[in-house]
Design an enzyme around this catalytic site. Structure first.
Site, PDB file in Angstrom:
ATOM      1  CE  LYS A 146       1.193 -19.455  -2.169  1.00 33.60           C
ATOM      2  NZ  LYS A 146       2.271 -18.803  -2.985  1.00 33.60           N
TER       3      LYS A 146
HETATM    4  C1  LIG Z   1       2.243 -17.517  -3.459  1.00 30.80           C
HETATM    5  C2  LIG Z   1       3.500 -16.904  -3.884  1.00 30.80           C
HETATM    6  C3  LIG Z   1       3.605 -15.508  -4.088  1.00 30.80           C
HETATM    7  C4  LIG Z   1       2.425 -14.567  -3.965  1.00 30.80           C
HETATM    8  O1  LIG Z   1       1.965 -14.462  -2.651  1.00 30.80           O
HETATM    9  P1  LIG Z   1       0.551 -13.764  -2.337  1.00 30.80           P
HETATM   10  O2  LIG Z   1       0.361 -13.925  -0.890  1.00 30.80           O
HETATM   11  O3  LIG Z   1      -0.454 -14.523  -3.158  1.00 30.80           O
HETATM   12  O4  LIG Z   1       0.652 -12.363  -2.767  1.00 30.80           O
HETATM   13  C5  LIG Z   1       4.839 -14.984  -4.449  1.00 30.80           C
HETATM   14  N1  LIG Z   1       5.910 -15.783  -4.614  1.00 30.80           N
HETATM   15  C6  LIG Z   1       5.853 -17.124  -4.436  1.00 30.80           C
HETATM   16  C7  LIG Z   1       7.073 -17.936  -4.664  1.00 30.80           C
HETATM   17  C8  LIG Z   1       4.656 -17.731  -4.056  1.00 30.80           C
HETATM   18  O5  LIG Z   1       4.608 -19.051  -3.878  1.00 30.80           O
END
Ligand SMILES: *Cc1c(COP(=O)(O)O)cnc(C)c1O
Length: 545
Positions: free
Chosen positions: A118
């Site tokens: 993120k």
């Molecule tokens: C947020 C997150 C996801 C999922 O991502 P999306 O965009 O919601 O599909 C997967 N792995 C980790 C470690 C995350 O923080």
């Protein structure tokens, strides 16, 4: 701003002609839909050669320029925003690609400040917010008149820390992150609460993640509060987050070709069949891959990898999108908690494209003489999506025609991975059966993607490069130390495993560092409002009552 080359519309059809700036600052469209670009831009004719040697940052500027009119952000400013956003990454390559065995790679997206993918989007979003506010504030001297943003979010872990690191110290922005007390991992809680910048406020709420999310929704719907404090959203529906994530698909494509000693644009490069496997919750990360594919990145397939919160996998199997809680009425708690969702908020964007391509016949119904065909088709697609979303809200489910799923399957595969399989995959890559394969420690989310990739590869009898032409790139969304307990459960009995070996220096002593957090004894909107206004006053923020 009227003649911008790129504008945005809502998937529900009532908002169109938004600038990029308004799209980013608004977050969710006023009609409840999600913003999408009026058109998906195509790549320059010579992109394969012209872009092949670019750095991550240079690629980002090229790609963003296709979606952001230079009249909104001049290219020089864009380059400086991008430069600052990725200077915080520990890897010079920003998102390095690593081979884990023949035909299988991981794309490491966890080299940002909070060790999860993120960061790639939220580092950029924080700088964008600050840039737009500074521009609006030019020439305003009176403190009270300054444009400000109060970002309010709820987190079960990863989003909160990434948002805090994206917004810490940013001018004219305050950030409030609510989280359920005792229900986020110790590392995640420490990551959030040890950031001591004046504009960062962690709010620990006695309740569940859903309680936190409900309060945030109430705050956004509270007209007085929202107008007074100019609420901003950082959740994964923000268009800038999707856009930022498209870059690493392109970047990994060039990195892959380089590692195979192939030149982009040559027949040998074209022969490669590239699959991306993406561990998915809210469908944000993989949606960026869909946009990259639609723009023209040569992708064979995109694999939607879910844990047992598998609404997406069920959609691909049954053409029915159905909210299904666990036995206790809540989301199922898994070893990959960042993917524990009941409905997938970004999926609406894909649904819009699917509706546009399957449900719309050319538009017999006239919306207005002057409306172009394209606009009419877009309007129809929005109506279809609006109906699906209404059914989801009212009945908890909607069904689509088989053609809609067939259309999605032209590019998507899907698989569901259990906790048991997740642990087994972590073990298999730590202790590979084939001694020539190097050991690699997967975080549980990444393991879901890798297991899904292997399963799809086997299901279609694919032959991996170099014997065949198929290559799977699994997106590594978190560093294993961030989800230490699952990794320890998987590897505790394994010979030679010591957790300290994977612990990044940034995590050493993290749990003991000074913290700042405000406790709220009950999950109530009024109590959170009290906290927000008290903390804003402490920051020296003034407002008109
Ligand atoms: C947020 C997150 C996801 C999922 O991502 P999306 O965009 O919601 O599909 C997967 N792995 C980790 C470690 C995350 O923080």
């Amino acid at each position: 701003m009227f003649r911008l080359a790129m504008k945005y519309r809502s998937t529900r059809g009532k908002a169109t002609n938004y600038s990029f700036e308004d799209t980013v600052l608004t977050g969710l469209a006023p009609d409840g839909g999600l913003f999408i670009p009026h058109t998906i831009p195509t790549l320059p004719e010579d992109w394969q050669t012209a872009w092949s040697a670019l750095t991550f940052q240079q690629l980002a500027v090229e790609i963003f320029s296709l979606f952001i009119d230079p009249a909104e952000i001049p290219r020089r400013d864009l380059a400086s925003l991008v430069e600052r956003s990725y200077a915080t990454f520990r890897a010079t390559d920003v998102t390095p690609l690593r081979k884990i065995r023949d035909g299988f790679y991981v794309l490491e997206l966890f080299h940002g400040p909070t060790f999860a993918f993120k960061d790639v989007a939220l580092q950029f979003l924080g700088n964008l917010f600050e840039y737009f506010l500074e521009r609006k504030n030019k020439g305003i001297t009176e403190q009270r008149k300054l444009h400000r943003l109060t970002v309010v979010g709820a987190t079960s872990g990863d989003t909160g820390s990434a948002a805090i690191y994206g917004l810490r110290g940013k001018k004219n922005i305050s950030v409030f992150i609510t989280f359920p007390r005792g229900r986020v991992s110790p590392v995640q809680e420490a990551q959030m609460t040890t950031v001591l910048d004046k504009n960062v406020h962690c709010v620990s709420v006695e309740g569940t993640f859903d309680d936190c999310q409900d309060i945030v929704k109430q705050l956004f719907n509270n007209r007085t509060f929202n107008t007074r404090h100019h609420l901003g959203a950082i959740n994964s529906i923000n268009w800038a987050r999707i856009l930022a994530q498209t870059v690493y698909y392109f970047h990994s494509y060039f990195n892959l070709l380089r590692s195979l000693h192939l030149s982009a644009g040559t027949p040998a490069a074209h022969a490669i069949r590239l699959h991306y496997s993406v561990p998915t919750g809210n469908f944000g990360d993989i949606l960026a891959g869909y946009y990259a594919h639609r723009m023209g990145l040569p992708t064979a397939r995109l694999v939607v990898a879910t844990n047992s919160n598998d609404i997406l996998n069920r959609f691909f199997e049954s053409a029915s999108y159905e909210r299904q809680a666990g036995d206790d009425g809540n989301v199922k708690e898994t070893l990959s908690p960042a993917m524990d969702i009941l409905v997938s908020s970004n999926f609406e964007r894909l649904l819009w494209y699917l509706a546009r391509e399957t449900e719309v016949d050319g538009g017999s119904e006239m919306i207005g003489e002057e409306t172009s065909l394209d606009e009419r088709l877009a309007g129809h697609a929005s109506k279809v999506v609006d109906g699906w979303m209404r059914d989801l809200k009212e009945k908890g489910v909607f069904r689509v025609k088989p053609e809609v799923v067939a259309k999605a399957r032209e590019i998507f595969d899907s698989a569901r991975v259990s906790d048991e399989e997740t642990l087994e995959t972590i073990r298999r890559y730590h202790n590979p059966p084939n001694p020539s394969q190097t050991s690699y420690i997967l975080d549980p989310h990444t393991a879901v993607g890798v297991e899904a990739a292997e399963r799809i590869s086997a299901r279609h009898h694919l032959v991996g490069y170099p014997t065949g032409q198929d290559i799977f790139v699994s997106l590594a969304t978190a560093h294993p130390a961030k989800f230490a307990s699952a990794v320890e459960v998987a590897l505790a009995e394994q010979p030679g495993f010591q957790f300290e070996d994977v612990l990044p220096p940034e995590f050493v002593g993290l749990l003991e560092r000074e913290r700042r957090v405000v406790n709220v004894r009950k999950a109530e909107e009024a109590l959170v409002i009290e906290v927000v206004e008290r903390e804003l006053r402490k920051e020296g923020v003034e407002w008109d009552e």
